[in-house]
Scaffold this motif. Structure first.
Motif, mmCIF file in Angstrom:
data_model
loop_
_atom_site.group_PDB
_atom_site.id
_atom_site.type_symbol
_atom_site.label_atom_id
_atom_site.label_comp_id
_atom_site.label_asym_id
_atom_site.label_seq_id
_atom_site.Cartn_x
_atom_site.Cartn_y
_atom_site.Cartn_z
ATOM 1 N N SER A 163 -105.787 5.723 77.219
ATOM 2 C CA SER A 163 -104.993 5.843 75.943
ATOM 3 C C SER A 163 -103.421 6.017 76.253
ATOM 4 O O SER A 163 -102.549 5.594 75.687
ATOM 5 N N GLY A 164 -103.102 6.663 77.511
ATOM 6 C CA GLY A 164 -101.820 6.647 77.833
ATOM 7 C C GLY A 164 -101.185 5.288 78.384
ATOM 8 O O GLY A 164 -99.976 4.894 78.171
ATOM 9 N N VAL A 218 -98.943 -0.485 71.731
ATOM 10 C CA VAL A 218 -100.040 -0.844 70.589
ATOM 11 C C VAL A 218 -100.657 0.276 69.970
ATOM 12 O O VAL A 218 -101.395 0.000 68.999
ATOM 13 N N LEU A 219 -100.285 1.348 70.354
ATOM 14 C CA LEU A 219 -100.931 2.665 69.688
ATOM 15 C C LEU A 219 -99.875 3.003 68.543
ATOM 16 O O LEU A 219 -100.072 4.156 68.019
ATOM 17 N N ASP A 220 -98.399 2.786 68.641
ATOM 18 C CA ASP A 220 -97.571 3.228 67.728
ATOM 19 C C ASP A 220 -98.076 3.171 66.349
ATOM 20 O O ASP A 220 -98.693 2.246 65.754
ATOM 21 N N GLY A 221 -98.007 4.308 65.622
ATOM 22 C CA GLY A 221 -98.075 4.506 64.279
ATOM 23 C C GLY A 221 -99.700 4.741 64.155
ATOM 24 O O GLY A 221 -100.376 4.717 62.822
ATOM 25 N N ARG A 222 -100.506 4.991 65.288
ATOM 26 C CA ARG A 222 -101.847 5.059 65.212
ATOM 27 C C ARG A 222 -102.341 6.487 65.394
ATOM 28 O O ARG A 222 -101.621 6.979 66.216
ATOM 29 N N ARG A 223 -103.633 6.946 64.988
ATOM 30 C CA ARG A 223 -104.185 8.054 65.551
ATOM 31 C C ARG A 223 -104.859 7.578 66.789
ATOM 32 O O ARG A 223 -105.511 6.635 66.884
ATOM 33 N N ALA A 224 -104.822 8.525 67.732
ATOM 34 C CA ALA A 224 -105.694 8.209 68.873
ATOM 35 C C ALA A 224 -105.834 9.657 69.795
ATOM 36 O O ALA A 224 -105.312 10.619 69.344
ATOM 37 N N THR A 225 -106.640 9.566 70.639
ATOM 38 C CA THR A 225 -106.918 10.846 71.288
ATOM 39 C C THR A 225 -106.885 10.409 73.017
ATOM 40 O O THR A 225 -106.510 9.193 73.298
ATOM 41 N N THR A 226 -107.229 11.458 73.837
ATOM 42 C CA THR A 226 -107.088 11.048 75.171
ATOM 43 C C THR A 226 -107.623 12.215 75.930
ATOM 44 O O THR A 226 -108.310 13.269 75.348
ATOM 45 N N ASN A 227 -107.747 12.173 77.292
ATOM 46 C CA ASN A 227 -108.339 13.469 78.147
ATOM 47 C C ASN A 227 -107.519 14.552 77.776
ATOM 48 O O ASN A 227 -106.538 14.860 77.480
ATOM 49 N N LYS A 228 -108.514 15.754 77.478
ATOM 50 C CA LYS A 228 -108.077 16.967 76.902
ATOM 51 C C LYS A 228 -107.252 17.699 77.977
ATOM 52 O O LYS A 228 -106.286 18.610 77.921
ATOM 53 N N TRP A 286 -103.733 16.311 78.517
ATOM 54 C CA TRP A 286 -103.238 16.238 77.104
ATOM 55 C C TRP A 286 -101.793 16.075 76.990
ATOM 56 O O TRP A 286 -101.257 15.196 76.363
ATOM 57 N N LYS A 287 -101.091 17.079 77.855
ATOM 58 C CA LYS A 287 -99.477 17.132 77.513
ATOM 59 C C LYS A 287 -99.029 16.043 78.100
ATOM 60 O O LYS A 287 -98.048 15.317 77.775
ATOM 61 N N GLU A 288 -99.353 15.648 79.422
ATOM 62 C CA GLU A 288 -98.844 14.631 80.280
ATOM 63 C C GLU A 288 -99.012 13.118 79.443
ATOM 64 O O GLU A 288 -97.985 12.501 79.431
ATOM 65 N N ILE A 289 -100.187 13.156 78.818
ATOM 66 C CA ILE A 289 -100.447 11.657 78.334
ATOM 67 C C ILE A 289 -99.760 11.539 76.881
ATOM 68 O O ILE A 289 -99.344 10.427 76.660
ATOM 69 N N THR A 290 -100.044 12.481 76.085
ATOM 70 C CA THR A 290 -99.243 12.453 74.829
ATOM 71 C C THR A 290 -97.843 12.228 74.798
ATOM 72 O O THR A 290 -97.232 11.691 74.040
ATOM 73 N N ALA A 291 -97.172 12.737 75.856
ATOM 74 C CA ALA A 291 -95.875 12.573 75.972
ATOM 75 C C ALA A 291 -95.467 11.063 76.244
ATOM 76 O O ALA A 291 -94.249 10.626 75.959
ATOM 77 N N LEU A 292 -96.362 10.262 76.761
ATOM 78 C CA LEU A 292 -96.085 8.847 76.775
ATOM 79 C C LEU A 292 -95.962 8.021 75.573
ATOM 80 O O LEU A 292 -95.604 6.921 75.598
ATOM 81 N N GLY A 293 -96.594 8.656 74.668
ATOM 82 C CA GLY A 293 -96.574 7.940 73.276
ATOM 83 C C GLY A 293 -96.168 8.838 71.969
ATOM 84 O O GLY A 293 -96.816 9.457 71.208
ATOM 85 N N PRO A 294 -94.754 8.850 71.958
ATOM 86 C CA PRO A 294 -93.979 9.850 71.073
ATOM 87 C C PRO A 294 -94.379 9.378 69.666
ATOM 88 O O PRO A 294 -94.318 10.183 68.617
ATOM 89 N N ASN A 295 -94.626 8.033 69.393
ATOM 90 C CA ASN A 295 -94.838 7.557 68.054
ATOM 91 C C ASN A 295 -96.412 7.321 67.887
ATOM 92 O O ASN A 295 -96.653 6.597 66.838
ATOM 93 N N VAL A 296 -97.196 7.990 68.606
ATOM 94 C CA VAL A 296 -98.662 8.102 68.289
ATOM 95 C C VAL A 296 -99.034 9.366 67.674
ATOM 96 O O VAL A 296 -98.366 10.273 67.986
ATOM 97 N N SER A 297 -100.205 9.327 66.572
ATOM 98 C CA SER A 297 -100.554 10.421 65.968
ATOM 99 C C SER A 297 -101.698 10.939 66.802
ATOM 100 O O SER A 297 -102.771 10.594 66.670
#
Lengths: 226, 226
Positions: free
Chosen positions: A128-129, A136-146, A149-160
């Motif tokens: 998902s990162g 393509v995840l901008d504006g969407r809800r998504a999850t990733t490896n827990k 978490w910090k490393e991957i979510t930082a790659l998508g600042p516009n992802v929920s």
């Protein structure tokens, strides 16, 4: 585009599956979902499976910068520059999603290019990162490896980003949490598209004890999220 | 020989892993266990992973007699006629274990030949039927895929088949039940050989909800066994 896709219901079964590989992909991120789909093909005779990569050379699960680690090589069927028509694209994670090696940048470009023509995008783990970096995840809800978490979510600042989730569905995008969550997400996807009976038959045939509730996520607690 | 092996404790870590492939192997039977072992190699620097097959041509998961099904190709590193020294051999199952195609007979011969020099033999799913045909399960307790129970147990009349088991350990032979049971068996094997902390770290990293009790087997009930 994202909003359009959520209302764009497929009219024929999404049987043309593709997987985007890169060096250092996580083996089980790919072969958990693909085993489900392989079994699906025993009763669905028009499926196709394309393994896409930067070149047609076999792609290794070995972590590129760690030559002491072991790995296995999988043979691509297509390159990103000559892709077949696809209904579904699966994007795995793995330590190979780190940084910006050329093969990974090709995956990101491919996702960005192909997404508008897909019926479904499925990511597993840190995949998902990669999708987030493609936008393509901008504006969407998504999850990733827990754990990542910090490393991957930082790659998508516009992802929920959703911290407590075995998997998340938003429109035509399915994002699974870490590694084995990809099996549960894929079986849930099969349930949505091909019916509950088919999904149950596959899960039982694999002797897989399913997570059926996407909001039950013991690993969100384990890693102090949510 | 079987009795000797049960008392023959390994003196060095079993780090030289091999996998025996044949056309129509089940993808997840292989890549569930291998993902665990790949992760193990991130912290164990002397591991080796050999993919053995009849030839060095890529081996497909596709069911040989069902060309309409989809599959993926994995690249071997060694042939059965030129194997490297191995501590551990993993034998997967799959629909390719049916009948007696030449490549499968080579797997059976290889298991029979290599078993006396192994520290551990691990089978997944109907892979125990292949090991049974090699004679190495004779006099041992073992299990197999629960849906294919009758067909596989008939291949080993001198095996003490255990119907209610996620996996069975008898001496140096570990046999897992169907498909995803191979993940639980491999993590349990890692726990025995490399310690509980390592096993837990791998399971949590994979976000895998483990079966930790080998005697808890919902699929034995589902398929009317035990």
């Amino acid at each position: 585009m994202a909003t359009e896709s959520t209302t764009d219901q497929p009219t024929s079964p999404p049987l043309r599956i593709g997987v985007a590989l890169f060096p250092g992909f996580q083996a089980l991120d790919v072969f958990g979902p693909l085993d489900c789909l392989n079994i699906l093909s025993w009763t669905h005779t028009n499926m196709s499976m394309s393994i896409l990569a930067a070149t047609l050379d076999p792609v290794s699960t070995q972590i590129p910068e760690s030559p002491h680690t072991i790995g296995q090589h999988v043979v691509p069927t297509h390159t990103f520059s000559s892709p077949p028509p696809l209904d579904v694209l699966l994007v795995p994670g793995g330590l190979g999603t780190r940084g910006s090696p050329p093969e990974l940048l090709q995956v990101i470009d491919f996702i960005r290019t192909v997404y508008p023509s897909l019926k479904y995008l499925i990511t597993v783990c840190t995949g998902s990162g990669v999708a987030a970096r493609a936008g393509v995840l901008d504006g969407r809800r998504a999850t990733t490896n827990k754990l990542a978490w910090k490393e991957i979510t930082a790659l998508g600042p516009n992802v929920s980003w959703v911290p407590r989730a075995r998997w998340v569905v938003d429109g035509n995008v399915w994002t699974a949490s870490g590694v084995t969550a990809g099996i549960d997400a894929t079986i849930a996807w099969i349930e949505e598209v091909f019916g509950a009976e088919m999904a149950l038959e596959i899960a039982n045939g694999m002797e897989h004890t399913r997570h059926t509730d996407p909001e039950v996520d013991p690993f969100a607690d384990l890693y102090g999220l949510a």
